[in-house]
Design a protein around this motif. Sequence first.
Motif, short mmCIF file in Angstrom:
data_model
loop_
_atom_site.label_atom_id
_atom_site.label_comp_id
_atom_site.label_asym_id
_atom_site.label_seq_id
_atom_site.Cartn_x
_atom_site.Cartn_y
_atom_site.Cartn_z
N MET A 181 -39.13 -29.16 30.71
CA MET A 181 -39.70 -27.50 30.25
C MET A 181 -40.19 -27.34 32.14
SD MET A 181 -38.96 -26.41 28.04
CE MET A 181 -39.75 -24.60 26.73
N LEU A 182 -40.78 -28.26 32.36
CA LEU A 182 -40.74 -27.41 34.45
C LEU A 182 -39.85 -27.15 34.53
CD1 LEU A 182 -42.87 -26.58 36.06
CD2 LEU A 182 -43.80 -28.74 36.73
N ASN A 183 -38.94 -28.60 34.69
CA ASN A 183 -37.94 -28.45 35.15
C ASN A 183 -36.27 -27.08 35.42
OD1 ASN A 183 -38.07 -30.86 36.45
ND2 ASN A 183 -37.02 -32.08 34.61
N TYR A 184 -36.78 -26.91 34.31
CA TYR A 184 -35.52 -26.01 33.54
C TYR A 184 -36.11 -24.42 34.33
CZ TYR A 184 -34.10 -21.67 31.11
OH TYR A 184 -33.30 -20.34 30.97
N TYR A 185 -37.81 -23.92 34.17
CA TYR A 185 -37.95 -23.00 34.75
C TYR A 185 -37.90 -22.96 36.28
CZ TYR A 185 -40.24 -21.53 30.70
OH TYR A 185 -40.73 -21.40 29.78
N ILE A 186 -38.11 -24.64 36.78
CA ILE A 186 -37.48 -24.73 38.74
C ILE A 186 -36.39 -23.95 38.97
CG2 ILE A 186 -37.32 -26.32 40.33
CD1 ILE A 186 -40.17 -27.97 39.09
N PHE A 187 -35.19 -24.80 38.10
CA PHE A 187 -33.39 -24.43 38.16
C PHE A 187 -33.70 -22.89 37.88
CE2 PHE A 187 -33.06 -29.12 37.89
CZ PHE A 187 -32.27 -29.21 38.63
N SER A 188 -34.00 -22.47 37.16
CA SER A 188 -33.80 -20.65 36.74
C SER A 188 -34.38 -19.91 37.31
CB SER A 188 -34.93 -20.61 36.20
OG SER A 188 -34.96 -19.13 35.29
N ILE A 189 -35.72 -20.20 38.83
CA ILE A 189 -36.42 -19.90 39.80
C ILE A 189 -35.04 -20.00 40.81
CG2 ILE A 189 -37.62 -19.48 41.22
CD1 ILE A 189 -39.98 -19.99 38.90
N LEU A 190 -34.09 -20.87 41.07
CA LEU A 190 -33.59 -20.79 41.85
C LEU A 190 -32.54 -20.42 41.82
CD1 LEU A 190 -34.27 -25.40 43.12
CD2 LEU A 190 -34.95 -23.29 43.85
N PHE A 191 -32.02 -20.42 40.94
CA PHE A 191 -30.94 -19.75 40.26
C PHE A 191 -30.31 -18.38 40.75
CE2 PHE A 191 -29.26 -22.60 36.92
CZ PHE A 191 -28.41 -22.83 38.01
N PHE A 214 -21.47 -15.94 51.47
CA PHE A 214 -21.62 -15.27 50.40
C PHE A 214 -20.71 -17.40 49.64
CE2 PHE A 214 -19.68 -13.95 46.52
CZ PHE A 214 -21.06 -13.34 46.14
N VAL A 215 -19.57 -17.23 50.63
CA VAL A 215 -19.12 -18.38 49.67
C VAL A 215 -19.85 -19.35 50.25
CG1 VAL A 215 -17.29 -20.43 50.41
CG2 VAL A 215 -16.87 -17.80 49.92
N ALA A 216 -20.81 -19.94 50.86
CA ALA A 216 -22.10 -21.18 50.91
C ALA A 216 -22.90 -20.40 50.24
CB ALA A 216 -22.45 -20.45 52.33
N LEU A 217 -23.68 -19.90 49.60
CA LEU A 217 -24.33 -19.68 48.55
C LEU A 217 -23.52 -19.56 47.34
CD1 LEU A 217 -26.90 -16.45 49.01
CD2 LEU A 217 -27.71 -18.28 49.28
N GLN A 218 -22.11 -19.10 46.85
CA GLN A 218 -21.72 -19.68 46.12
C GLN A 218 -21.41 -21.13 45.57
OE1 GLN A 218 -21.71 -17.71 43.34
NE2 GLN A 218 -19.51 -16.93 43.36
N PHE A 219 -21.37 -22.26 47.06
CA PHE A 219 -21.17 -23.62 46.89
C PHE A 219 -22.48 -23.97 46.12
CE2 PHE A 219 -20.25 -27.19 49.20
CZ PHE A 219 -20.15 -28.38 48.11
N LEU A 220 -23.85 -23.50 47.27
CA LEU A 220 -25.07 -24.03 46.64
C LEU A 220 -25.46 -23.76 45.37
CD1 LEU A 220 -28.02 -25.67 48.16
CD2 LEU A 220 -28.65 -22.95 48.12
N ARG A 221 -24.91 -22.76 44.85
CA ARG A 221 -25.14 -22.37 43.65
C ARG A 221 -24.71 -23.90 42.42
NH1 ARG A 221 -24.51 -16.34 40.49
NH2 ARG A 221 -22.14 -17.54 40.12
N TYR A 222 -23.21 -23.60 42.73
CA TYR A 222 -22.42 -24.91 42.01
C TYR A 222 -23.50 -25.59 42.19
CZ TYR A 222 -18.60 -28.27 41.42
OH TYR A 222 -17.87 -28.77 40.87
N LEU A 223 -23.41 -26.72 43.61
CA LEU A 223 -24.33 -27.91 43.66
C LEU A 223 -25.57 -27.63 42.99
CD1 LEU A 223 -23.54 -28.43 47.58
CD2 LEU A 223 -22.97 -29.70 45.29
N LEU A 224 -26.02 -26.61 42.49
CA LEU A 224 -27.43 -26.82 41.62
C LEU A 224 -27.39 -27.13 40.34
CD1 LEU A 224 -31.16 -26.13 42.01
CD2 LEU A 224 -29.89 -23.70 42.31
N MET A 225 -26.02 -26.05 40.02
CA MET A 225 -25.63 -26.11 38.62
C MET A 225 -24.93 -27.82 38.24
SD MET A 225 -25.25 -24.52 35.73
CE MET A 225 -25.00 -23.25 35.64
N GLN A 226 -24.49 -28.64 39.20
CA GLN A 226 -24.20 -29.94 38.95
C GLN A 226 -25.74 -30.89 39.15
OE1 GLN A 226 -21.22 -30.74 38.37
NE2 GLN A 226 -20.06 -28.82 38.10
N LEU A 227 -26.83 -30.06 39.67
CA LEU A 227 -27.72 -30.86 39.44
C LEU A 227 -28.20 -31.04 38.41
CD1 LEU A 227 -29.88 -33.18 41.10
CD2 LEU A 227 -31.12 -30.98 42.18
#
Length: 92
Positions: free
Chosen positions: A1-11, A71-84
């Motif tokens: 559950m904590l992992n969900y909140y961490i990812f949510s905050i990062l997003f 902006f593209v780099a942030l989008q890519f970071l968001r994509y990597l975070l989603m894959q993780l």
Amino acid sequence: MLNYYIFSILFKVIEVYMMLLGVYVLLSWFPGAYQTRLGYWVAYFVEPLLKPFRKLKLHFGIFDVTVLVAFVALQFLRYLLMQLYIMVFTLW
């Protein structure tokens, strides 16, 4: 559950940063907008992100695509975070 909140905050942080980049671009259209209180705070948060990208010399004539590349780099970071995120929660 904590992992969900961490990812949510990062997003959310990445989303807010992308919105700030949009405001930063809009402020560039108005002369003197960076000298306002809003312009100061937006530049205060956005300039540290843009600093490494400015070293790449992304000026083409009168056009500066530094913000677009950031902006593209942030989008890519968001994509990597989603894959993780998917990897973490599919393994549990």
